[in-house]
Scaffold this active site. Structure first.
Site, PDB file in Angstrom:
ATOM      1  N   ASP A 110      -4.245  14.382   1.911  1.00 14.84           N
ATOM      2  CA  ASP A 110      -3.415  13.211   1.688  1.00 14.84           C
ATOM      3  C   ASP A 110      -2.045  13.728   1.210  1.00 14.84           C
ATOM      4  O   ASP A 110      -1.943  14.870   0.748  1.00 14.84           O
ATOM      5  CB  ASP A 110      -4.107  12.349   0.619  1.00 14.84           C
ATOM      6  CG  ASP A 110      -3.224  11.250   0.096  1.00 14.84           C
ATOM      7  OD1 ASP A 110      -2.667  10.513   0.932  1.00 14.84           O
ATOM      8  OD2 ASP A 110      -3.086  11.129  -1.143  1.00 14.84           O
ATOM      9  N   ASP A 112       0.824  11.554  -0.658  1.00 14.63           N
ATOM     10  CA  ASP A 112       1.313  11.003  -1.920  1.00 14.63           C
ATOM     11  C   ASP A 112       0.314  11.242  -3.050  1.00 14.63           C
ATOM     12  O   ASP A 112      -0.873  10.921  -2.930  1.00 14.63           O
ATOM     13  CB  ASP A 112       1.560   9.490  -1.785  1.00 14.63           C
ATOM     14  CG  ASP A 112       2.717   9.177  -0.834  1.00 14.63           C
ATOM     15  OD1 ASP A 112       3.212  10.104  -0.167  1.00 14.63           O
ATOM     16  OD2 ASP A 112       3.109   8.007  -0.768  1.00 14.63           O
ATOM     17  N   ASN A 277      -8.134   5.055  -0.096  1.00 14.09           N
ATOM     18  CA  ASN A 277      -8.023   5.165   1.362  1.00 14.09           C
ATOM     19  C   ASN A 277      -8.270   6.596   1.858  1.00 14.09           C
ATOM     20  O   ASN A 277      -8.116   6.879   3.041  1.00 14.09           O
ATOM     21  CB  ASN A 277      -6.684   4.607   1.875  1.00 14.09           C
ATOM     22  CG  ASN A 277      -5.508   5.461   1.460  1.00 14.09           C
ATOM     23  OD1 ASN A 277      -5.593   6.197   0.485  1.00 14.09           O
ATOM     24  ND2 ASN A 277      -4.411   5.360   2.189  1.00 14.09           N
TER      25      ASN A 277
HETATM   26 MG   LIG Z   1      -2.454   9.530  -2.318  1.00 17.58          MG
END
Ligand SMILES: [Mg+2]
Length: 334
Positions: A110, A112, A277
């Site tokens: 991922d 961020d 997510n």
């Molecule tokens: Mg993230």
């Protein structure tokens, strides 16, 4: 049928020699109590990093545990108490899976709050004085409030707020705002040197994800496309209609697709992320690691790590500090 289990004990503080001596026995006792195991061998142990990361292997006569069962065991109250008492974090894996990490595979990250320390949409909003409005939508989404119950709806609503933002914002963010998570650069250098394929799969935006890819020399970057007006050099507040939205399910599909494209079996993939997510991709990866994730994500993830450097992922893969340092000496600087 004998099966091997591996525990990696990360110390959060300096432990005494007697603590290091006692920890293996305490962990095995908790395991034996939980499993009702009768006949066991081991444990054998070695430091992956002297005085900080202990690898503990243990062979049990009980049926092999899955990674999911390992995760459940690590969240038992007895294990949580042990972690609290000794100020350690324990990562547990089936021995068979652990031994697979020595083969180069696929590592997906991922972006961020994982490879970088910021949430890009928050920084975009902050830069143009819209932080509170964007944060309100993020929070409504997290509370599951309509119409922001799905990622796409909340993404579109937040992107719409960015209408009129100058595209020069990307250069400003790269120059002064975005910082890489400690260990991110070194982790990718080592993985690449070992022959791993690497990717960033981001629910953020392509200008930053591509920059992260180039800076870290990742093999792939996937993120969401924002429309900008080429004459006015501003964002239009829309997403490119034909581009797929990168959400949890898309991250899961991309991991499987990239693994297939590179002929890498799913069990030789790792996924590292911090958000809900990221849970689907963590679930299909050979090893999913929640890194400094929210408590709910840590609880649902196959493994979790809260150490100060992403480089510790290499210990989860079974590499010693000396091995990592040797590879870093050989590996080219990006
Ligand atoms: Mg993230």
């Amino acid at each position: 049928m004998a099966s091997e289990l591996v525990f990696l004990v990360f110390a959060k503080t300096t432990l005494s020699d007697s603590q290091w001596r006692d920890l293996p026995r305490e962990i095995i006792t908790i395991l034996e109590d939980a499993m009702g195991a009768e006949r066991n061998e081991g444990p054998s142990s070695r430091f992956l990093e002297e005085g900080r990361v202990l690898e503990l292997s243990f062979t049990t006569s009980s049926p092999p545990m899955t990674l999911k069962e390992c995760a459940v065991f690590c969240h038992t109250s007895a294990m949580e108490l042990l972690e609290k008492t000794h100020q350690v974090e324990v990562v547990m894996q089936p021995g068979k899976l652990y031994s697979l990490h020595k083969k180069p595979g696929l590592a997906v990250f991922d972006m961020d709050s994982t490879l970088i320390q910021q949430e890009v949409i928050d920084e975009l909003a902050r830069a143009v004085g819209l932080y509170d409005q964007v944060a309100a939508i993020t929070e409504a989404a997290m509370r599951g409030e309509a119409p922001y119950t799905d990622f796409e709806a909340s993404l579109r609503a937040r992107v719409a707020l960015l209408k009129g933002v100058r595209t020069s914002i990307w250069a400003e963010l790269k120059a002064g705002t975005i910082t890489f998570t400690p260990g991110a650069r070194e982790l990718v250098r080592v993985l690449k040197r070992l022959g791993w394929k690497t990717a960033v799969l981001s629910g953020g935006f392509t200008p930053l994800a591509n920059w992260v890819k180039e800076t870290l020399r990742l093999d792939y970057a996937y993120a969401n496309y924002l429309v900008s007006d080429p004459d006015l050099n501003i964002l239009t507040g829309e997403l490119v209609p034909e581009a797929p939205i990168i959400h949890a399910e898309h991250k899961r599909q991309m991991l499987l697709q990239l693994a297939a494209d590179n002929n890498i079996p799913a069990e030789q993939t790792i996924a590292v992320g911090d958000g809900s997510n990221d849970l689907l991709m963590m679930g299909v990866a050979g090893l999913g690691i929640a890194f400094h994730a929210k408590p709910k994500v840590q609880l649902a993830a196959p493994t979790r790590l809260n150490s100060s450097s992403l480089l510790d992922v290499l210990h989860v893969l079974g590499f010693t500090k000396d091995e990592v340092n040797d590879i870093l000496e050989e590996a080219p600087q990006p």
